[in-house]
Design a protein around this motif. Structure first.
Motif, PDB file in Angstrom:
ATOM      1  N   GLN A   1      -9.765  -6.645   3.586  1.00  0.00           N
ATOM      2  CA  GLN A   1      -9.083  -5.675   4.962  1.00  0.00           C
ATOM      3  C   GLN A   1      -7.471  -5.288   4.381  1.00  0.00           C
ATOM      4  OE1 GLN A   1      -9.324  -8.473   8.395  1.00  0.00           O
ATOM      5  NE2 GLN A   1     -10.634  -7.128   9.302  1.00  0.00           N
ATOM      6  N   ARG A   2      -6.998  -6.184   3.854  1.00  0.00           N
ATOM      7  CA  ARG A   2      -5.480  -5.912   3.418  1.00  0.00           C
ATOM      8  C   ARG A   2      -5.596  -4.704   2.390  1.00  0.00           C
ATOM      9  NH1 ARG A   2      -4.488 -11.465   3.273  1.00  0.00           N
ATOM     10  NH2 ARG A   2      -5.052 -11.283   0.998  1.00  0.00           N
TER      11      ARG A   2
ATOM     12  N   ARG B   1      -4.296  -0.935   2.802  1.00  0.00           N
ATOM     13  CA  ARG B   1      -3.214  -0.163   1.873  1.00  0.00           C
ATOM     14  C   ARG B   1      -3.615   0.992   1.519  1.00  0.00           C
ATOM     15  NH1 ARG B   1      -2.156  -5.649  -1.365  1.00  0.00           N
ATOM     16  NH2 ARG B   1      -0.963  -6.754   0.262  1.00  0.00           N
ATOM     17  N   ARG B   2      -5.081   1.102   1.204  1.00  0.00           N
ATOM     18  CA  ARG B   2      -5.512   2.761   0.787  1.00  0.00           C
ATOM     19  C   ARG B   2      -5.428   3.388   1.650  1.00  0.00           C
ATOM     20  NH1 ARG B   2     -11.013   1.088  -0.876  1.00  0.00           N
ATOM     21  NH2 ARG B   2     -10.654  -1.113  -0.353  1.00  0.00           N
ATOM     22  N   LEU B   3      -5.435   3.331   2.963  1.00  0.00           N
ATOM     23  CA  LEU B   3      -5.643   4.311   3.943  1.00  0.00           C
ATOM     24  C   LEU B   3      -4.221   4.794   4.381  1.00  0.00           C
ATOM     25  CD1 LEU B   3      -8.017   2.564   6.650  1.00  0.00           C
ATOM     26  CD2 LEU B   3      -8.521   4.555   4.884  1.00  0.00           C
ATOM     27  N   ARG B   4      -3.375   4.080   3.744  1.00  0.00           N
ATOM     28  CA  ARG B   4      -1.850   4.593   4.112  1.00  0.00           C
ATOM     29  C   ARG B   4      -1.206   5.543   3.376  1.00  0.00           C
ATOM     30  NH1 ARG B   4       1.298  -1.053   4.905  1.00  0.00           N
ATOM     31  NH2 ARG B   4       0.036  -1.829   6.378  1.00  0.00           N
TER      32      ARG B   4
ATOM     33  N   SER C   1       1.121   3.748  15.498  1.00  0.00           N
ATOM     34  CA  SER C   1       0.161   2.987  15.116  1.00  0.00           C
ATOM     35  C   SER C   1      -0.754   3.623  14.170  1.00  0.00           C
ATOM     36  CB  SER C   1      -0.963   2.625  16.331  1.00  0.00           C
ATOM     37  OG  SER C   1      -1.510   3.540  16.857  1.00  0.00           O
ATOM     38  N   SER C   2      -1.341   3.198  13.304  1.00  0.00           N
ATOM     39  CA  SER C   2      -2.248   3.751  12.142  1.00  0.00           C
ATOM     40  C   SER C   2      -3.684   3.461  12.529  1.00  0.00           C
ATOM     41  CB  SER C   2      -1.851   2.954  10.963  1.00  0.00           C
ATOM     42  OG  SER C   2      -2.211   1.640  10.828  1.00  0.00           O
TER      43      SER C   2
END
Length: 167
Positions: free
Chosen positions: A159-160, A164-167, A85-86
């Protein structure tokens, strides 16, 4: 169209003894004898042929077939990486906002219906609306739904993008 074609006779107007699609079919007579149920044989009754004749084998397929390789630990690492999980699951703001709007609507409706005086006041207000005022109320309600939908879509897109930026 001919006159004879436009006027169709029915059995009610001119009954005949000729069968047609409205005449019921005769019902077959039911027999009272019980038929023995057919049971399939449990084992073959005759001799069985040899295996070579029942399943033909194509030797060209056997020549090109490759044995399965050993299990790859690299594929397990990729699968485990996908399953990690992220972080905590995202908050579903759309559901929260629409749920809050539904709760507000329910509270207002119950408040109006719970008192006969309030119910009478709302009934008189609705009855005295002019067509222009009724149209304005419907446009305001539709505008509210559009604004809430846009707000939910904007929050969902944010939120999307954040995930995406956190990945």
């Amino acid at each position: 169209m001919k006159e004879s074609e436009s006027h169709m006779a029915t059995n009610a107007e001119e009954p005949t003894d000729e069968p047609n699609e409205t005449t019921p079919l005769p019902v077959p007579e039911q027999t009272t004898e019980m038929a023995e149920p057919a049971t399939p044989p449990l084992a073959p009754t005759g001799p069985t042929p040899p295996a070579e004749t029942t399943l033909p084998v194509d030797t060209s397929i056997r020549q090109h077939a490759q044995p399965a390789g050993p299990w790859s630990p690299a594929s397990a690492a990729v699968t485990a990486q996908r399953l990690r999980s992220s972080g905590p699951p995202p908050v579903r703001w759309g559901g929260i906002i629409w749920g809050a709007l539904l709760i507000v609507f329910a509270v207002v409706t119950l408040t109006i219906v719970s008192s006969p005086a309030r119910l009478a006041d709302v009934t008189v207000w609705i009855a005295t609306l002019t067509p222009g005022a009724a149209l304005a109320v419907w446009i305001a309600v539709l505008g509210l739904l559009i604004v809430v939908s846009a707000l939910v879509a904007a929050i969902s897109a944010a939120q999307r993008n954040r995930s995406r930026r956190l990945r």
